[in-house]
Design an enzyme around this catalytic site. Sequence first.
Site, PDB file in Angstrom:
ATOM      1  N   LYS A  10     -45.402  67.614  55.544  1.00 56.66           N
ATOM      2  CA  LYS A  10     -43.937  67.778  55.825  1.00 56.66           C
ATOM      3  C   LYS A  10     -43.586  67.606  57.392  1.00 56.66           C
ATOM      4  O   LYS A  10     -44.642  67.465  58.120  1.00 56.66           O
ATOM      5  CB  LYS A  10     -43.680  69.013  55.397  1.00 56.66           C
ATOM      6  CG  LYS A  10     -43.706  68.972  53.798  1.00 56.66           C
ATOM      7  CD  LYS A  10     -43.241  70.658  53.303  1.00 56.66           C
ATOM      8  CE  LYS A  10     -43.300  70.489  51.876  1.00 56.66           C
ATOM      9  NZ  LYS A  10     -42.792  71.990  51.021  1.00 56.66           N
ATOM     10  N   TYR A  50     -36.177  65.945  45.423  1.00 51.71           N
ATOM     11  CA  TYR A  50     -36.406  67.529  45.049  1.00 51.71           C
ATOM     12  C   TYR A  50     -35.304  67.912  44.167  1.00 51.71           C
ATOM     13  O   TYR A  50     -34.849  69.022  43.938  1.00 51.71           O
ATOM     14  CB  TYR A  50     -35.912  68.476  46.419  1.00 51.71           C
ATOM     15  CG  TYR A  50     -37.409  68.760  47.063  1.00 51.71           C
ATOM     16  CD1 TYR A  50     -38.320  69.195  46.412  1.00 51.71           C
ATOM     17  CD2 TYR A  50     -37.564  68.326  48.531  1.00 51.71           C
ATOM     18  CE1 TYR A  50     -39.817  69.381  47.290  1.00 51.71           C
ATOM     19  CE2 TYR A  50     -38.676  68.465  48.959  1.00 51.71           C
ATOM     20  CZ  TYR A  50     -39.816  68.921  48.654  1.00 51.71           C
ATOM     21  OH  TYR A  50     -40.843  69.235  49.242  1.00 51.71           O
ATOM     22  N   PHE A  58     -31.965  77.713  47.980  1.00 57.59           N
ATOM     23  CA  PHE A  58     -32.821  77.106  49.370  1.00 57.59           C
ATOM     24  C   PHE A  58     -32.607  75.608  49.337  1.00 57.59           C
ATOM     25  O   PHE A  58     -32.997  74.983  50.202  1.00 57.59           O
ATOM     26  CB  PHE A  58     -34.235  77.643  49.325  1.00 57.59           C
ATOM     27  CG  PHE A  58     -35.111  77.330  48.264  1.00 57.59           C
ATOM     28  CD1 PHE A  58     -35.691  75.791  48.122  1.00 57.59           C
ATOM     29  CD2 PHE A  58     -35.279  78.184  47.224  1.00 57.59           C
ATOM     30  CE1 PHE A  58     -36.523  75.516  46.869  1.00 57.59           C
ATOM     31  CE2 PHE A  58     -36.094  77.695  46.232  1.00 57.59           C
ATOM     32  CZ  PHE A  58     -36.717  76.571  46.263  1.00 57.59           C
ATOM     33  N   ARG A  86     -53.483  71.454  44.777  1.00 58.00           N
ATOM     34  CA  ARG A  86     -52.661  72.667  44.916  1.00 58.00           C
ATOM     35  C   ARG A  86     -53.616  73.810  45.451  1.00 58.00           C
ATOM     36  O   ARG A  86     -53.110  74.688  46.166  1.00 58.00           O
ATOM     37  CB  ARG A  86     -52.020  72.947  43.245  1.00 58.00           C
ATOM     38  CG  ARG A  86     -51.333  71.923  42.775  1.00 58.00           C
ATOM     39  CD  ARG A  86     -49.745  71.972  43.258  1.00 58.00           C
ATOM     40  NE  ARG A  86     -49.218  73.111  43.375  1.00 58.00           N
ATOM     41  CZ  ARG A  86     -48.044  73.354  43.687  1.00 58.00           C
ATOM     42  NH1 ARG A  86     -47.160  72.393  43.879  1.00 58.00           N
ATOM     43  NH2 ARG A  86     -47.370  74.458  43.712  1.00 58.00           N
ATOM     44  N   THR A  92     -47.237  78.541  47.739  1.00 56.78           N
ATOM     45  CA  THR A  92     -45.794  78.144  48.385  1.00 56.78           C
ATOM     46  C   THR A  92     -45.667  79.010  49.549  1.00 56.78           C
ATOM     47  O   THR A  92     -45.205  78.552  50.682  1.00 56.78           O
ATOM     48  CB  THR A  92     -44.809  78.272  47.315  1.00 56.78           C
ATOM     49  OG1 THR A  92     -45.091  77.563  46.019  1.00 56.78           O
ATOM     50  CG2 THR A  92     -43.472  77.644  48.120  1.00 56.78           C
ATOM     51  N   ARG A 103     -51.762  76.095  53.868  1.00 53.22           N
ATOM     52  CA  ARG A 103     -50.496  76.797  54.037  1.00 53.22           C
ATOM     53  C   ARG A 103     -51.163  78.097  54.722  1.00 53.22           C
ATOM     54  O   ARG A 103     -50.448  78.609  55.636  1.00 53.22           O
ATOM     55  CB  ARG A 103     -49.990  76.910  52.634  1.00 53.22           C
ATOM     56  CG  ARG A 103     -48.976  75.768  52.433  1.00 53.22           C
ATOM     57  CD  ARG A 103     -48.690  75.904  51.051  1.00 53.22           C
ATOM     58  NE  ARG A 103     -47.556  74.741  50.620  1.00 53.22           N
ATOM     59  CZ  ARG A 103     -46.884  74.371  49.725  1.00 53.22           C
ATOM     60  NH1 ARG A 103     -47.609  75.277  48.438  1.00 53.22           N
ATOM     61  NH2 ARG A 103     -46.239  73.618  49.263  1.00 53.22           N
ATOM     62  N   ASN A 113     -43.786  74.981  54.915  1.00 52.65           N
ATOM     63  CA  ASN A 113     -45.182  75.037  54.524  1.00 52.65           C
ATOM     64  C   ASN A 113     -46.097  74.075  54.627  1.00 52.65           C
ATOM     65  O   ASN A 113     -46.979  73.883  53.705  1.00 52.65           O
ATOM     66  CB  ASN A 113     -45.033  75.939  53.292  1.00 52.65           C
ATOM     67  CG  ASN A 113     -44.527  74.998  52.059  1.00 52.65           C
ATOM     68  OD1 ASN A 113     -43.924  73.943  52.400  1.00 52.65           O
ATOM     69  ND2 ASN A 113     -44.436  75.660  51.073  1.00 52.65           N
ATOM     70  N   HIS A 116     -46.717  69.156  50.720  1.00 51.19           N
ATOM     71  CA  HIS A 116     -46.269  69.090  49.359  1.00 51.19           C
ATOM     72  C   HIS A 116     -47.371  68.542  48.493  1.00 51.19           C
ATOM     73  O   HIS A 116     -48.072  67.902  48.842  1.00 51.19           O
ATOM     74  CB  HIS A 116     -44.874  68.140  49.333  1.00 51.19           C
ATOM     75  CG  HIS A 116     -44.660  67.671  47.845  1.00 51.19           C
ATOM     76  ND1 HIS A 116     -43.891  68.580  46.929  1.00 51.19           N
ATOM     77  CD2 HIS A 116     -45.031  66.986  47.027  1.00 51.19           C
ATOM     78  CE1 HIS A 116     -43.693  68.328  46.013  1.00 51.19           C
ATOM     79  NE2 HIS A 116     -44.650  67.012  45.859  1.00 51.19           N
ATOM     80  N   GLU A 127     -43.178  61.098  41.592  1.00 48.76           N
ATOM     81  CA  GLU A 127     -43.376  61.483  43.016  1.00 48.76           C
ATOM     82  C   GLU A 127     -44.113  60.125  43.715  1.00 48.76           C
ATOM     83  O   GLU A 127     -43.719  59.667  44.673  1.00 48.76           O
ATOM     84  CB  GLU A 127     -43.934  62.603  43.164  1.00 48.76           C
ATOM     85  CG  GLU A 127     -43.084  63.711  43.015  1.00 48.76           C
ATOM     86  CD  GLU A 127     -43.883  65.314  43.086  1.00 48.76           C
ATOM     87  OE1 GLU A 127     -42.975  66.409  42.970  1.00 48.76           O
ATOM     88  OE2 GLU A 127     -44.787  65.235  43.781  1.00 48.76           O
TER      89      GLU A 127
HETATM   90  P1  IDP Z   1     -44.386  74.066  46.049  1.00 48.13           P
HETATM   91  O1  IDP Z   1     -44.063  73.261  47.152  1.00 48.13           O
HETATM   92  O2  IDP Z   1     -45.326  75.135  46.093  1.00 48.13           O
HETATM   93  O3  IDP Z   1     -44.665  73.422  44.742  1.00 48.13           O
HETATM   94  P2  IDP Z   1     -41.778  74.794  45.012  1.00 48.13           P
HETATM   95  O4  IDP Z   1     -41.488  76.021  44.035  1.00 48.13           O
HETATM   96  O5  IDP Z   1     -41.873  73.500  44.148  1.00 48.13           O
HETATM   97  O6  IDP Z   1     -43.305  74.959  45.786  1.00 48.13           O
HETATM   98  O7  IDP Z   1     -40.677  74.547  46.146  1.00 48.13           O
HETATM   99  C1  IDP Z   1     -40.577  73.387  46.614  1.00 48.13           C
HETATM  100  C2  IDP Z   1     -40.494  73.649  48.249  1.00 48.13           C
HETATM  101  O8  IDP Z   1     -39.188  74.444  48.468  1.00 48.13           O
HETATM  102  C3  IDP Z   1     -41.462  74.586  49.170  1.00 48.13           C
HETATM  103  O9  IDP Z   1     -42.619  74.021  48.974  1.00 48.13           O
HETATM  104  C4  IDP Z   1     -40.735  75.126  50.125  1.00 48.13           C
HETATM  105  O10 IDP Z   1     -40.766  74.211  51.101  1.00 48.13           O
HETATM  106  C5  IDP Z   1     -39.484  75.232  49.429  1.00 48.13           C
HETATM  107  N1  IDP Z   1     -39.185  76.670  48.892  1.00 48.13           N
HETATM  108  C6  IDP Z   1     -39.763  77.165  47.813  1.00 48.13           C
HETATM  109  N2  IDP Z   1     -39.333  78.382  47.549  1.00 48.13           N
HETATM  110  C7  IDP Z   1     -38.557  78.807  48.744  1.00 48.13           C
HETATM  111  C8  IDP Z   1     -37.593  79.956  49.199  1.00 48.13           C
HETATM  112  O11 IDP Z   1     -37.788  80.790  48.285  1.00 48.13           O
HETATM  113  N3  IDP Z   1     -37.161  79.714  50.185  1.00 48.13           N
HETATM  114  C9  IDP Z   1     -37.053  78.704  51.301  1.00 48.13           C
HETATM  115  N4  IDP Z   1     -37.828  77.560  50.696  1.00 48.13           N
HETATM  116  C10 IDP Z   1     -38.448  77.776  49.509  1.00 48.13           C
HETATM  117 MG    MG Z   2     -43.273  72.018  43.708  1.00 47.12          MG
END
Ligand code: IDP
Ligand code: MG
Length: 138
Positions: A10, A50, A58, A86, A92, A103, A113, A116, A127
């Site tokens: 990212k 997304y 968010f 993962r 996350t 992370r 973070n 992805h 994707e």
């Molecule tokens: P992942 O990347 O671990 O699969 P997802 O739930 O798919 O997590 O969320 C996609 C992305 O959205 C996350 O990697 C992060 O950058 C952002 N994100 C997820 N949850 C939050 C939140 O509660 N606040 C702000 N950003 C979030």
């Molecule tokens: Mg995800």
Amino acid sequence: MFEQTLSIIKPDGVAKNLTGNIIQLFENNGFEIKAIKKLILTKKNAESFYYVHKERPFFKSLVDFMTEGAIIPMVLSRENAILKNREIMGATNPKDAAEGTIRKMYAESIERNIVHGSDSPESAKFEISFFFNYFEII
Ligand code: IDP
Ligand code: MG
């Protein structure tokens, strides 16, 4: 099962010059890089990528973050690539991520973070095709 997954370094990871470290970690864990590029997403691109999160609070902030600078999408392959990626990425929220994960080591926050990774065979298919044509995947 031998499979492919989509990884993205990212904008925060690229800006912090973590590209080499992250790729090294993937290679050390048996992943082969089948495709790689560097690009900057438009807002529309990021919203499409997304789309599953479009109702989340968010969403706008995530789209702003993902378009603030260059990203590096990659197709990675190995046995159980989706799950293994993962695992190497970590949770996350970096506060919940296990020691030694990307992370845990590098992420600032639940949003910023660093990486992805696809979360299922269906999302990996969507994707990978979002970023790469079949002839770009070696
Ligand atoms: P992942 O990347 O671990 O699969 P997802 O739930 O798919 O997590 O969320 C996609 C992305 O959205 C996350 O990697 C992060 O950058 C952002 N994100 C997820 N949850 C939050 C939140 O509660 N606040 C702000 N950003 C979030
Ligand atoms: Mg995800």
